[in-house]
Design a protein around this motif. Structure first.
Motif, PDB file in Angstrom:
ATOM      1  N   ALA A 181       1.014  -1.471  -0.252  1.00  0.00           N
ATOM      2  CA  ALA A 181       0.325  -0.371  -0.117  1.00  0.00           C
ATOM      3  C   ALA A 181       1.117   1.500   0.190  1.00  0.00           C
ATOM      4  O   ALA A 181       2.326   1.151   0.561  1.00  0.00           O
ATOM      5  CB  ALA A 181      -0.463   0.066   1.258  1.00  0.00           C
ATOM      6  N   ASN A 183       0.931   5.688   1.408  1.00  0.00           N
ATOM      7  CA  ASN A 183       0.406   6.471   2.135  1.00  0.00           C
ATOM      8  C   ASN A 183       0.496   7.916   1.937  1.00  0.00           C
ATOM      9  O   ASN A 183       1.967   8.289   1.285  1.00  0.00           O
ATOM     10  CB  ASN A 183       0.086   6.035   3.411  1.00  0.00           C
ATOM     11  CG  ASN A 183       1.806   5.557   4.775  1.00  0.00           C
ATOM     12  OD1 ASN A 183       2.344   6.696   4.100  1.00  0.00           O
ATOM     13  ND2 ASN A 183       1.958   4.778   5.401  1.00  0.00           N
ATOM     14  N   LEU A 184      -0.245   8.807   2.074  1.00  0.00           N
ATOM     15  CA  LEU A 184       1.238  10.501   1.962  1.00  0.00           C
ATOM     16  C   LEU A 184       1.971  10.149   2.611  1.00  0.00           C
ATOM     17  O   LEU A 184       2.483  10.797   2.071  1.00  0.00           O
ATOM     18  CB  LEU A 184      -0.423  11.002   2.760  1.00  0.00           C
ATOM     19  CG  LEU A 184      -0.279  12.803   2.437  1.00  0.00           C
ATOM     20  CD1 LEU A 184      -0.427  12.720   0.834  1.00  0.00           C
ATOM     21  CD2 LEU A 184      -0.913  13.154   2.903  1.00  0.00           C
ATOM     22  N   THR A 185       2.599   9.730   4.145  1.00  0.00           N
ATOM     23  CA  THR A 185       4.060   9.770   4.358  1.00  0.00           C
ATOM     24  C   THR A 185       4.628   9.701   2.938  1.00  0.00           C
ATOM     25  O   THR A 185       5.876  10.008   3.264  1.00  0.00           O
ATOM     26  CB  THR A 185       3.846   9.637   5.771  1.00  0.00           C
ATOM     27  OG1 THR A 185       2.634  10.063   6.616  1.00  0.00           O
ATOM     28  CG2 THR A 185       5.433   9.534   6.432  1.00  0.00           C
ATOM     29  N   GLN A 186       4.656   8.076   3.260  1.00  0.00           N
ATOM     30  CA  GLN A 186       5.416   7.008   2.077  1.00  0.00           C
ATOM     31  C   GLN A 186       5.862   8.459   0.836  1.00  0.00           C
ATOM     32  O   GLN A 186       6.744   8.180   0.389  1.00  0.00           O
ATOM     33  CB  GLN A 186       4.803   6.511   1.785  1.00  0.00           C
ATOM     34  CG  GLN A 186       4.774   5.042   3.124  1.00  0.00           C
ATOM     35  CD  GLN A 186       4.133   3.912   2.778  1.00  0.00           C
ATOM     36  OE1 GLN A 186       3.275   3.646   2.965  1.00  0.00           O
ATOM     37  NE2 GLN A 186       5.106   2.403   3.291  1.00  0.00           N
ATOM     38  N   TYR A 187       4.546   9.130   0.294  1.00  0.00           N
ATOM     39  CA  TYR A 187       4.298   8.986  -1.152  1.00  0.00           C
ATOM     40  C   TYR A 187       5.254  10.437  -1.167  1.00  0.00           C
ATOM     41  O   TYR A 187       5.957  11.141  -1.616  1.00  0.00           O
ATOM     42  CB  TYR A 187       2.777   9.685  -1.718  1.00  0.00           C
ATOM     43  CG  TYR A 187       2.834  10.267  -3.230  1.00  0.00           C
ATOM     44  CD1 TYR A 187       2.533   9.691  -3.649  1.00  0.00           C
ATOM     45  CD2 TYR A 187       2.925  11.107  -3.132  1.00  0.00           C
ATOM     46  CE1 TYR A 187       2.940   9.327  -4.953  1.00  0.00           C
ATOM     47  CE2 TYR A 187       3.135  11.696  -4.292  1.00  0.00           C
ATOM     48  CZ  TYR A 187       2.764  10.997  -5.557  1.00  0.00           C
ATOM     49  OH  TYR A 187       2.739  12.096  -6.538  1.00  0.00           O
ATOM     50  N   PRO A 260      -3.209   8.096  -3.134  1.00  0.00           N
ATOM     51  CA  PRO A 260      -3.390   8.505  -1.056  1.00  0.00           C
ATOM     52  C   PRO A 260      -3.558   9.791  -0.913  1.00  0.00           C
ATOM     53  O   PRO A 260      -4.131  10.374   0.526  1.00  0.00           O
ATOM     54  CB  PRO A 260      -1.739   8.806  -0.271  1.00  0.00           C
ATOM     55  CG  PRO A 260      -0.698   8.841  -1.229  1.00  0.00           C
ATOM     56  CD  PRO A 260      -1.421   8.993  -2.845  1.00  0.00           C
TER      57      PRO A 260
END
Length: 296
Positions: A181, A183-187, A260
């Motif tokens: 998956a 998420n925004l933090t990863q992106y 995300p």
């Protein structure tokens, strides 16, 4: 006056480049220059002056172009009216402007269709620059344009939507941090490849800015079609239209992730200018593009 000289003048005016005109006319560059010099002598004017991008028309050339072009259109229209357009026997050249999405998704299927149903037709591809499309279509530099025209205002251009598209993100299947998956933090943490805004892909960075964030751009490229080996051999993320992502997934080891954050979908459209020449041929070509895209 020799009609062939007028055609050389028109193509040089449209392409603003002697070598490009030679390609369009299927002539050698010296032949184009020779014919241009004949016309210069007849009209007692240089007609085109060299600049750093090619050539630019003189004032006389600008005044002559509308009349010359209209005359050639009328002659071509008279010839076309005497015969029906038959794609199987036609040797017409279509000049198609496409975005990177079109390069990746449309061209393979389009060429397969033409080989079977219109084997003598030639296709010339131009990379889309959203700020030039209207001018290119009106001047006849391209016949048809297929791209995301959501942010391009072209009041003189006919347009038909082909399909709605949305953005997704792809990453190497062996990415060290992103597997199941996104998420925004990863992106926001990861490094990205972006596409130049001149091609019309501006939604992602506009939306991220609206949310009060920014992303880390490591590489900016003119179109998506150059990315396969880069994504396969790096941990860079690419945000791109879903149909292009599906092509990459079928050709290389990548995972596709939903973004995300919410981004508005966009419409890909087919666009043309209503020149009075080759009406039936243009209708046929636009219908083929629509039919092929409907299957993708």
């Amino acid at each position: 006056m020799d009609l062939s000289l007028i055609k050389v003048f028109i193509i040089i005016y449209q392409t603003k480049n002697i070598s490009h005109a030679a390609e369009r006319l299927n002539l050698s560059q010296p032949s184009v220059t020779y014919n241009l010099n004949r016309l210069r002598k007849t009209l007692n004017d240089p007609l085109f002056i060299r600049d750093k991008f090619g050539v630019k028309p003189t004032k006389l050339a600008e005044n002559l172009y509308p009349t010359f072009y209209e005359s050639i259109v009328k002659i071509d229209l008279a010839i076309d009216s005497a015969k029906n357009f038959d794609p199987f026997t036609s040797n017409k050249t279509f000049r198609l402007g496409v975005s990177d999405l079109g390069e990746i998704c449309l061209l393979p299927s389009l060429m397969q269709y033409l080989v079977q149903h219109a084997p003598n037709i030639k296709l010339e591809i131009e990379e889309i620059h959203s700020d030039k499309v209207e001018e290119w279509l009106i001047e006849g530099f391209i016949d048809v344009a297929v791209f995301n025209s959501s942010y391009t205002i072209m009041p003189q251009i006919e347009s038909r939507n082909l399909f709605e598209e949305h953005y997704v993100c792809i990453a190497n299947k062996n990415h060290p941090r992103i597997q199941t998956a996104l998420n925004l933090t990863q992106y926001l943490y990861e490094r990205h490849i972006s596409i130049k805004s001149s091609t019309g892909h501006i939604e992602i960075d506009q939306r991220i800015k609206e949310l009060g964030y920014s992303r880390k751009i490591m590489l900016e490229v003119p179109h998506f079609s150059v990315l396969e080996n880069i994504v396969k051999n790096s941990d860079l993320l690419v945000t791109l239209p879903s149909r292009a992502a599906a092509v990459y997934q079928s050709n290389t080891d990548v995972n596709i992730f939903q973004l995300p954050f919410e981004v508005r979908p966009f419409n890909v459209s087919v666009n043309w200018y209503n020149h009075r020449d080759d009406v039936e041929a243009r209708k046929w070509f636009c219908s083929i593009l629509k039919n092929i895209f409907s299957t993708l």
